[in-house]
Design a protein around this motif. Structure first.
Motif, PDB file in Angstrom:
ATOM      1  N   TYR A  34       0.832  -1.207   0.000  1.00  0.00           N
ATOM      2  CA  TYR A  34       0.000   0.000   0.000  1.00  0.00           C
ATOM      3  C   TYR A  34       0.868   1.259   0.000  1.00  0.00           C
ATOM      4  O   TYR A  34       0.594   2.220  -0.735  1.00  0.00           O
ATOM      5  CB  TYR A  34      -0.914  -0.015   1.223  1.00  0.00           C
ATOM      6  N   MET A  35       1.932   1.245   0.792  1.00  0.00           N
ATOM      7  CA  MET A  35       2.812   2.408   0.862  1.00  0.00           C
ATOM      8  C   MET A  35       3.560   2.611  -0.457  1.00  0.00           C
ATOM      9  O   MET A  35       3.779   3.744  -0.882  1.00  0.00           O
ATOM     10  CB  MET A  35       3.799   2.237   2.025  1.00  0.00           C
ATOM     11  N   GLU A  36       3.950   1.521  -1.115  1.00  0.00           N
ATOM     12  CA  GLU A  36       4.606   1.654  -2.415  1.00  0.00           C
ATOM     13  C   GLU A  36       3.659   2.260  -3.438  1.00  0.00           C
ATOM     14  O   GLU A  36       4.055   3.128  -4.225  1.00  0.00           O
ATOM     15  CB  GLU A  36       5.096   0.280  -2.886  1.00  0.00           C
ATOM     16  N   ALA A  37       2.403   1.783  -3.444  1.00  0.00           N
ATOM     17  CA  ALA A  37       1.425   2.341  -4.380  1.00  0.00           C
ATOM     18  C   ALA A  37       1.172   3.816  -4.096  1.00  0.00           C
ATOM     19  O   ALA A  37       1.038   4.631  -5.019  1.00  0.00           O
ATOM     20  CB  ALA A  37       0.117   1.550  -4.290  1.00  0.00           C
ATOM     21  N   LEU A  38       1.136   4.164  -2.811  1.00  0.00           N
ATOM     22  CA  LEU A  38       0.920   5.559  -2.435  1.00  0.00           C
ATOM     23  C   LEU A  38       2.093   6.427  -2.871  1.00  0.00           C
ATOM     24  O   LEU A  38       1.911   7.539  -3.383  1.00  0.00           O
ATOM     25  CB  LEU A  38       0.713   5.654  -0.924  1.00  0.00           C
ATOM     26  N   ALA A  39       3.319   5.914  -2.672  1.00  0.00           N
ATOM     27  CA  ALA A  39       4.505   6.671  -3.070  1.00  0.00           C
ATOM     28  C   ALA A  39       4.571   6.824  -4.588  1.00  0.00           C
ATOM     29  O   ALA A  39       4.903   7.894  -5.111  1.00  0.00           O
ATOM     30  CB  ALA A  39       5.763   5.993  -2.551  1.00  0.00           C
ATOM     31  N   GLY A  41       2.006   6.731  -6.605  1.00  0.00           N
ATOM     32  CA  GLY A  41       0.923   7.624  -7.005  1.00  0.00           C
ATOM     33  C   GLY A  41       1.276   9.075  -6.801  1.00  0.00           C
ATOM     34  O   GLY A  41       0.956   9.935  -7.627  1.00  0.00           O
ATOM     35  N   ALA A  42       1.996   9.352  -5.701  1.00  0.00           N
ATOM     36  CA  ALA A  42       2.408  10.737  -5.443  1.00  0.00           C
ATOM     37  C   ALA A  42       3.402  11.218  -6.484  1.00  0.00           C
ATOM     38  O   ALA A  42       3.373  12.372  -6.916  1.00  0.00           O
ATOM     39  CB  ALA A  42       3.010  10.848  -4.045  1.00  0.00           C
ATOM     40  N   LEU A 214       5.490  10.099   1.476  1.00  0.00           N
ATOM     41  CA  LEU A 214       4.463   9.515   2.327  1.00  0.00           C
ATOM     42  C   LEU A 214       4.114  10.431   3.495  1.00  0.00           C
ATOM     43  O   LEU A 214       4.974  11.171   3.990  1.00  0.00           O
ATOM     44  CB  LEU A 214       4.941   8.159   2.870  1.00  0.00           C
ATOM     45  N   LEU A 218       1.699   8.047   8.627  1.00  0.00           N
ATOM     46  CA  LEU A 218       1.815   6.685   8.103  1.00  0.00           C
ATOM     47  C   LEU A 218       3.213   6.132   8.340  1.00  0.00           C
ATOM     48  O   LEU A 218       3.373   4.968   8.722  1.00  0.00           O
ATOM     49  CB  LEU A 218       1.479   6.673   6.607  1.00  0.00           C
TER      50      LEU A 218
END
Length: 266
Positions: A34-39, A41-42, A214, A218
Motif C-alpha cells: 500500500y505504501m509503495e502504491a501511495l509513493a 501515485g504521489a 508519504l 503513516l
C-alpha cells in the motif's frame, strides 16, 4: 549442556519465526504494498497528463493480457507467502540460536528469577539489535531517501548495535547494584542509561533518512509497528525457550526419581 541449549534455542526460534513469518505475510507485506502504491501515485501525479494517451492505447490490448496477469498475480502471491514464512523462520532461528548462546553464558549475571531472566535477555537483545540502531537509522519506507551510502549506514548500524549492548549491560549492572537497597532504586538506575541515550539521539542525531512523499503519520505508524513486531518476536523466543527449559527440567527430575526408585528396590 551447551548443545541442549542450542537445540532449544533453534526450536524456540523456529516456532517464533513461523509466527513472525505469518505477520510479515498477512500484515507487513500488504502494508508495504500500500505504501509503495501511495509513493508511486504521489510521484506519478506530476506526470499524469503525459501518460493519458498511452493509457488509452493500453486499454485496447489490456483485455487480452487479463487472464495471464491474474495467473501471474496468483503465482506471485504464493511465492511471496513462501518467502515471507521462510525468511521469518530463518530470522527466528538466528535469533533463537543467539539467545540460547547468550543465555548459556550470561544466565548467572541476569537479574530476576526463573523466566524473568529470559525476558530480561530478550529485552537486551531487542535493544541492541533493533531498538538503539533504529533511533538513528529507523526502518526505511518506500520512497525514502538515505543520506549516506550503504557501507556507511552498515558501519553506523554496527556501531549502534555495540552501543546498544553496552547500554543494556549498564542498565543491568545499575539494577543489580541499586536493587540491593531497594527495587525502585534498581529500576531507576536501570532506566537511566536508556533514557539518556534516547534523549541524546533524539536531540543530537543527524537526519539520515528522509520520509519521501508519504504522510508522516503513516511513516510513524509503520515504524512503530515494525518495532513492536521485533519486540514481540524476541518475547516469543524467550517464552518458547523458557517453556522448553521447563519441560527439560521436568523430564530430568522424573528420570531421576525413576532411577532412584529402581536403585532402592534393587
Amino acid at each position: 549442556m551447551l548443545v541442549d541449549y542450542l537445540k532449544r534455542g533453534v526450536l524456540a526460534g523456529a516456532i517464533a519465526g513461523i509466527a513472525y513469518g505469518l505477520y510479515v505475510m498477512l500484515v507487513a507485506n500488504p502494508l508495504v504494498g500500500y505504501m509503495e502504491a501511495l509513493a508511486e501515485g504521489a510521484g506519478g501525479a506530476e506526470s499524469g497528463h503525459e501518460h493519458a494517451h498511452a493509457a488509452e492505447h493500453a486499454h485496447t490490448t489490456g483485455e487480452h493480457a487479463h487472464a495471464a496477469s491474474e495467473h501471474a498475480h496468483a503465482v506471485g502471491e504464493t511465492t511471496t507467502a513462501v518467502v515471507s514464512i521462510g525468511s521469518g523462520v530463518f530470522w527466528g532461528i538466528l535469533l533463537g540460536t543467539a539467545f540460547a548462546l547468550a543465555f548459556y553464558f550470561l544466565e548467572p549475571a541476569l537479574p530476576g528469577r526463573g523466566s524473568v531472566k529470559g525476558y530480561v535477555l530478550a529485552g537486551t537483545g531487542f535493544l541492541a539489535v533493533s531498538g538503539v540502531p533504529w533511533l538513528v537509522l529507523p526502518p526505511t519506507t518506500p520512497g525514502a531517501e538515505q543520506a549516506y551510502t550503504p557501507t556507511i549506514r552498515i558501519a553506523i548500524y554496527g556501531g549502534l548495535m555495540l552501543a546498544g549492548a553496552l547500554i543494556a549491560a549498564t542498565a543491568i549492572y545499575g539494577y543489580r547494584r541499586g536493587s540491593t537497597r531497594s527495587r525502585p532504586l534498581g529500576l531507576c538506575l536501570a532506566a537511566l542509561p536508556i533514557v539518556a541515550l534516547v534523549a541524546v539521539t533524539t536531540l543530537a542525531a543527524p537526519t539520515i533518512v528522509e520520509n519521501g512523499p508519504l504522510p508522516g503519520e503513516l511513516v510513524t505508524g509503520f515504524r512503530g509497528l515494525t518495532a513492536l513486531s521485533q519486540a514481540a518476536l524476541w518475547a516469543l523466543v524467550a517464552g518458547c525457550f523458557d517453556r522448553l527449559q521447563a519441560r527439560a527440567r521436568d523430564r530430568t527430575s522424573t528420570e531421576q526419581r525413576v532411577a532412584l526408585a529402581t536403585s532402592s528396590r534393587s
